[in-house]
Design a protein around this motif. Structure first.
Motif, mmCIF file in Angstrom:
data_model
loop_
_atom_site.group_PDB
_atom_site.id
_atom_site.type_symbol
_atom_site.label_atom_id
_atom_site.label_comp_id
_atom_site.label_asym_id
_atom_site.label_seq_id
_atom_site.Cartn_x
_atom_site.Cartn_y
_atom_site.Cartn_z
ATOM 1 N N PRO A 68 0.830 -1.208 0.000
ATOM 2 C CA PRO A 68 0.000 0.000 0.000
ATOM 3 C C PRO A 68 0.862 1.255 0.000
ATOM 4 C CG PRO A 68 -0.021 -1.046 2.160
ATOM 5 C CD PRO A 68 0.713 -1.974 1.248
ATOM 6 N N LEU A 69 0.265 2.355 -0.397
ATOM 7 C CA LEU A 69 0.961 3.637 -0.426
ATOM 8 C C LEU A 69 0.879 4.295 0.946
ATOM 9 C CD1 LEU A 69 2.326 5.979 -2.012
ATOM 10 C CD2 LEU A 69 0.022 6.796 -2.569
ATOM 11 N N LEU A 70 1.989 4.823 1.421
ATOM 12 C CA LEU A 70 2.033 5.564 2.684
ATOM 13 C C LEU A 70 2.517 6.974 2.402
ATOM 14 C CD1 LEU A 70 3.342 4.326 6.126
ATOM 15 C CD2 LEU A 70 3.994 6.573 5.270
ATOM 16 N N ASP A 80 4.942 1.516 0.150
ATOM 17 C CA ASP A 80 5.507 2.441 -0.836
ATOM 18 C C ASP A 80 5.420 3.826 -0.202
ATOM 19 O OD1 ASP A 80 6.288 3.894 -3.012
ATOM 20 O OD2 ASP A 80 4.526 3.445 -4.237
ATOM 21 N N ILE A 81 6.558 4.378 0.239
ATOM 22 C CA ILE A 81 6.554 5.569 1.089
ATOM 23 C C ILE A 81 6.868 6.835 0.288
ATOM 24 C CG2 ILE A 81 7.576 6.659 3.118
ATOM 25 C CD1 ILE A 81 8.286 3.945 4.174
ATOM 26 N N ASN A 86 -7.754 -0.294 -5.994
ATOM 27 C CA ASN A 86 -7.872 -1.331 -4.967
ATOM 28 C C ASN A 86 -6.775 -1.251 -3.914
ATOM 29 O OD1 ASN A 86 -10.170 -2.550 -6.132
ATOM 30 N ND2 ASN A 86 -8.870 -3.576 -7.638
ATOM 31 N N ARG A 87 -5.867 -0.294 -4.063
ATOM 32 C CA ARG A 87 -4.765 -0.171 -3.111
ATOM 33 C C ARG A 87 -5.109 0.881 -2.056
ATOM 34 N NH1 ARG A 87 1.531 1.646 -4.175
ATOM 35 N NH2 ARG A 87 0.543 3.532 -4.970
ATOM 36 N N CYS A 91 -3.422 -4.778 2.355
ATOM 37 C CA CYS A 91 -3.010 -4.430 0.993
ATOM 38 C C CYS A 91 -4.194 -4.244 0.050
ATOM 39 C CB CYS A 91 -2.094 -5.513 0.430
ATOM 40 S SG CYS A 91 -0.546 -5.712 1.336
ATOM 41 N N GLY A 92 -5.392 -4.618 0.487
ATOM 42 C CA GLY A 92 -6.561 -4.505 -0.369
ATOM 43 C C GLY A 92 -7.687 -3.748 0.304
ATOM 44 N N LYS A 93 -8.868 -3.875 -0.253
ATOM 45 C CA LYS A 93 -10.028 -3.140 0.252
ATOM 46 C C LYS A 93 -10.407 -3.548 1.668
ATOM 47 C CE LYS A 93 -11.343 -0.375 -3.127
ATOM 48 N NZ LYS A 93 -11.460 1.093 -2.919
ATOM 49 N N GLY A 94 -10.280 -4.811 1.965
ATOM 50 C CA GLY A 94 -10.604 -5.301 3.299
ATOM 51 C C GLY A 94 -9.419 -6.033 3.893
#
Length: 710
Positions: free
Chosen positions: A134-136, A161-162, A195-196, A395-398
Motif C-alpha cells: 500500500p501507499l504511505l 511504498d513511502i 484497490n490499493r 493491501c486490499g479493500k478489506g
C-alpha cells in the motif's frame, strides 16, 4: 537515473501527468527562474523525458524520486514472504540520540534547496518492498522537512511504498492549499490503483492535514495514523506566547531550545537507559554531558529549518489547521489509529486523543505515557511494530488476516518473549510429545514440521497456557502457531471494558485471527500450523469445580475442513491451572447480582457472541471475568498426542457419522493426554516453584529443570 541528494517533485502534480511529462500551472516553477534552476539540479529525469527536455527546463519525474545516499533502489519482486523462517527480516532500532542525529542530517540536506512549492520525495533507504504494498504518505509536523520518519524508513519500506511531503523553508502555502495538494495526490493515486489503500501518517500539523483530506474524500479507501495531532492547538499554552515570540529578536529566540527539548523527549528516559546498561555514575554523567553538547550543536540546524518568520507562520497556520478538521470531523469515515504521548509539553495530546477516539467512527487509540510531542523520534518507538499489534496493515479493500499478516521480526519476538519471561519462569512449563511408535518423550520432536497441521486442545482458565505454549513451540521447533481467537480481540475498545486496548496487541502480532470458517479455510490453504480450542470462551471462563472439563460442541466443527486439506490433527492436553488459582466468584455468582449482571450483558452485547445459534453449554458465551483465589504456583504441563493423519481419507470421511467418530476420537485423545499428565505430575520433584528456585540456585540458569520420567 537518480541525482544525488534530495530529489523532489511538486506535491500537487498528478502522477498521470508526470508520466506524460506534463505539469499543471499551479505546480509549475516557471515563474521563478532561481527556483527552477535549483530544482532542476536536484531532480531525476527519466530517459524518455531527458531526450525531449530542452536546456534549463524542469521536468517532474514520473514517481517520487528516491532520497539520498541511505539505501538502494526498489527492485520489484525482490522481497519474498515465503521464507522457511517464521519471522520477517530484522532491522535494528536506533537509539533516541541516533534518531535525532539522523533526523537533523536528513533535514539539513533537504533544506539546501528551499525554493519551490511543497513536494514529495521517496526515501531511497526504504529498500525492497512487497509487490502489492500500500501507499504511505507521510505528512510532517511544523518542521515541514518530511524527515520525521527517517529512523523508521527501513522497516516501513519493506511493506509500504513511502512518499514524504517536504514543505520548503520559505514556502507560505496556506493550510487549505496544502489540503488541496495532498488531495490531488490521493485522488490521482486512487485513480491509478483503486484497490490499493492509501495510508496518511500525520504528526502534529500533519495530523490536521490527514483528517482534513479524509473528511473531503470519504469515498477513497484511506487509513489514518495520527501522532499527537494538533487539533487541540486552541488549548495549547504556546498560543499565549505568540505575541512574545513576534517581538523577540531572532538572535535571542528562546523557542529553539524549547523545540529541541521537545524533540529530545524526557531526559529522565536517557538517565534510565544509561543505568539499565550498568554504567557507573561517572559514565552516566559523561553520557548526559555528551547528549547536552550534541543537542546544542543542533540549534543552528533548527534555526535553518525554522527561521523566526517561518516558525511564526507555522504557528499561525496551526490555528486554522486545528479548526479546519474539527468542523468536519463528522465526515471522516477513514479507519484511524491515534497515537498519543503522555509527556507532550506542546499539546494536551492524550485528552485530545480520547476526544477524537469518541468522535471518529472507526478508530483505535494507543497511549505512550513516557513519550513527548515528537513521538517518532522517541527511543523505542517502532511504528511498524505498533501497526502489527493493532492489526492495521492491509493491501486490499478489506483486511485479510492471513494474506495481510506481517510476522514479527526476531527482535520483536525477543521483546515479546522477554516481557513474558517472568511468567514462564513461574510456570516452569514441561512439554511432551508422542512419536509415531507411540512413545511419549520430553520435547516436541513428535509434532509435524510441515503444515497444514491443526492443534486441538483444552483451553485452560483465562487462557493461561497460551504464552508458554506458543513461545515453547516457536523456540523449540521454529513453528509459528496461528491461533483462532474470539472476535473481541479485534474489536474497538469501548468505555467500561476492563482491559486496556493494548492488552491484545501481542496476540495480534503473534498471528491470532478471528474465529470464522473463512479464516480457517485460508490458514489451511496457506499450510499453516493452527491452534484451535473447540471449547472457546466457555472453557476458558469456566465455573467453580469445572477445571479440566471439556465443553466442546455436540457437532464436529473442524474435521471436514481438516480432511479437505489433508491436514494432520494433533490433539494435546495441558494442566496446571489448579496449582495456580481457584475460581471462587464465577459466572453464576455474578449473574445473581444486578450490577454484575448488567455489566456482563453490556460486555456481551458490545463484543458479540460466538456460536449464538448453537445449543447446549457451548452456546453460553457471555463475556465475564471470573474471580480467582491465587495459590502457591505449581507447574504447567503440556502433552501432544500422536498426530492423526487425514490425508487420503476424503472418501471415507464424506460420511457424517465417520466425521463424528473422528471428532470424538480427537476429544478422547485430549482427555487422555490430560489424564496422563495429572497422574504423572504427582511424581515430579520440581512441581513446586520453591523446588525449581532451589534448582536454579544450584545449577546453571540456562539448564533445563528436570521433571518426571515420561
Amino acid at each position: 537515473m537518480a541525482a544525488a541528494g534530495a530529489c523532489l517533485f511538486p506535491s500537487g502534480l498528478s502522477p498521470a501527468l508526470r508520466r506524460r511529462g506534463g505539469a499543471p500551472a499551479a505546480a509549475s516553477s516557471s515563474q521563478n527562474p532561481i527556483l527552477r534552476s535549483s530544482l532542476t539540479s536536484r531532480c531525476a529525469v527519466s530517459e524518455e523525458q531527458a531526450s525531449s527536455a530542452s536546456p534549463g527546463t524542469t521536468i517532474p519525474p514520473s514517481r517520487p524520486v528516491s532520497f539520498g545516499e541511505y539505501g538502494r533502489r526498489y527492485e520489484k519482486g525482490a522481497s519474498d514472504r515465503s521464507s522457511s523462517t517464521p519471522f520477517m527480516d530484522d532491522v535494528e532500532l536506533e537509539s533516541g540520540r541516533e534518531r535525532l542525529r539522523r533526523f537533523f542530517d536528513q533535514a539539513k540536506d533537504l533544506t539546501r534547496s528551499d525554493g519551490g512549492p511543497p513536494r514529495w520525495f521517496s526515501p531511497l533507504e526504504c529498500g525492497s518492498r512487497l509487490e502489492k504494498s500500500p501507499l504511505l504518505l507521510y505528512l510532517p509536523g511544523i518542521d515541514g522537512t518530511g524527515a520525521g520518519l527517517t529512523s523508521h524508513h527501513k522497516k516501513l519500506g519493506k511493506v509500504f511504498d513511502i512518499w514524504c511531503l517536504h514543505i520548503p523553508v520559505m514556502d507560505r502555502t496556506s493550510f487549505p492549499d496544502l489540503v488541496k495538494m495532498v488531495e490531488r495526490t490521493v485522488k490521482s493515486e486512487n485513480c491509478r490503483s483503486p484497490n490499493r489503500p492509501i495510508y496518511l501518517v500525520g504528526e502534529s500539523l500533519g495530523g490536521c492535514l490527514a483528517l482534513a483530506v479524509a473528511a473531503r474524500n470519504s469515498d477513497i479507501d484511506l487509513l489514518l495514523i495520527l501522532a499527537n495531532p494538533a487539533t487541540s492547538f486552541d488549548k495549547s499554552q504556546i498560543q499565549a506566547l505568540l505575541p512574545f515570540l513576534e517581538l523577540m529578536p531572532e538572535q535571542l529566540h528562546l523557542s529553539y531550545p524549547f523545540i529541541l527539548s521537545l524533540m529530545a523527549g524526557d531526559p529522565s528516559r536517557t538517565f534510565k537507559a544509561s543505568t539499565e546498561k550498568g554504567l557507573t555514575p561517572q559514565q552516566t554523567a559523561g553520557e548526559l554531558s555528551k547528549n547536552i553538547l550534541t543537542m546544542s550543536s543542533y540549534i543552528s540546524v533548527l534555526a535553518d529549518i525554522l527561521p523566526k518568520e517561518t516558525l511564526l507562520w507555522k504557528l499561525q497556520m496551526l490555528k486554522s489547521a486545528s479548526a479546519y478538521p474539527n468542523l468536519r470531523i463528522h465526515a471522516v469515515k477513514a479507519q484511524t489509529l491515534l497515537l498519543t504521548s503522555g509527556k507532550d509539553w506542546l499539546l494536551p495530546s492524550q485528552a485530545e486523543g480520547a476526544r477524537l477516539n469518541e468522535a471518529l467512527q472507526r478508530s483505535s487509540i494507543r497511549k505512550f505515557d513516557a513519550c513527548g510531542h515528537f513521538l517518532f523520534l522517541e527511543d523505542g518507538i517502532d511504528l511498524i511494530t505498533i501497526i502489527k499489534g493493532v492489526g492495521f496493515y492491509r493491501c486490499g479493500k478489506g483486511l485479510d488476516y492471513v494474506s495481510d499478516y506481517l510476522p514479527p521480526t526476531p527482535a520483536e519476538y525477543r521483546n515479546v518473549n522477554e516481557s513474558n519471561r517472568w511468567f514462564k519462569e513461574i510456570t516452569g512449563p514441561v512439554m511432551l510429545s508422542t512419536l509415531e511408535d507411540g512413545r511419549i518423550i520430553r520435547g516436541l520432536d513428535g509434532i509435524p514440521s510441515k503444515g497444514p497441521v491443526l492443534y486441538v486442545g483444552y483451553h485452560m482458565l483465562l487462557g493461561l497456557e497460551l504464552v508458554p505454549l506458543v513461545s515453547g513451540v516457536l523456540n523449540q521447533r521454529n513453528i509459528h502457531l496461528r491461533g483462532i481467537a474470539h472476535p473481541m480481540l479485534f474489536e474497538k475498545y469501548r468505555k467500561g471494558q476492563t482491559l486496556d486496548p493494548q492488552f491484545f496487541d501481542t496476540f495480534r502480532m503473534m498471528g491470532a485471527v478471528p474465529v470464522s470458517g473463512t479464516n480457517l479455510f485460508k490458514l489451511f490453504s496457506s499450510k499453516s500450523h493452527i491452534l484451535l480450542y473447540p471449547g472457546g470462551m466457555r472453557e476458558a471462563l469456566h465455573r467453580k469445580g469445572e477445571e479440566y472439563k471439556l465443553f466442546w460442541p455436540e457437532q464436529s466443527e473442524f474435521v471436514r475442513m481438516a480432511v479437505k486439506f489433508g491436514a494432520k490433527i494433533v490433539p494435546f492436553g495441558t494442566i496446571g491451572e489448579d496449582d495456580f488459582g481457584e475460581v471462587f466468584f464465577d459466572y453464576d455468582d455474578q449473574m445473581k447480582i444486578p450490577y454484575f449482571k448488567n455489566w456482563i450483558h453490556q460486555l456481551t452485547e458490545d463484543n458479540g457472541k460466538v456460536r449464538s445459534n448453537a445449543a447446549g453449554e457451548v452456546a453460553n458465551q457471555d463475556v465475564h471475568l471470573p474471580w480467582i483465589r491465587p495459590k502457591v504456583p505449581g507447574r504447567f504441563y503440556f502433552c501432544f498426542g500422536k498426530p492423526i493423519e487425514t490425508a487420503g481419507r476424503k472418501q471415507e470421511l464424506k460420511d457424517r457419522e465417520k466425521c463424528h467418530e473422528l471428532y470424538l476420537q480427537v476429544k478422547s485423545e485430549v482427555e487422555s493426554c490430560m489424564a496422563y499428565l495429572r497422574e504423572k505430575r504427582e511424581s515430579d520433584p520440581y512441581r513446586s516453584i520453591f523446588s525449581r528456585w532451589m534448582y536454579r540456585a544450584t545449577h546453571n540458569s540456562a539448564s533445563e529443570i528436570p521433571t518426571f520420567e515420561p
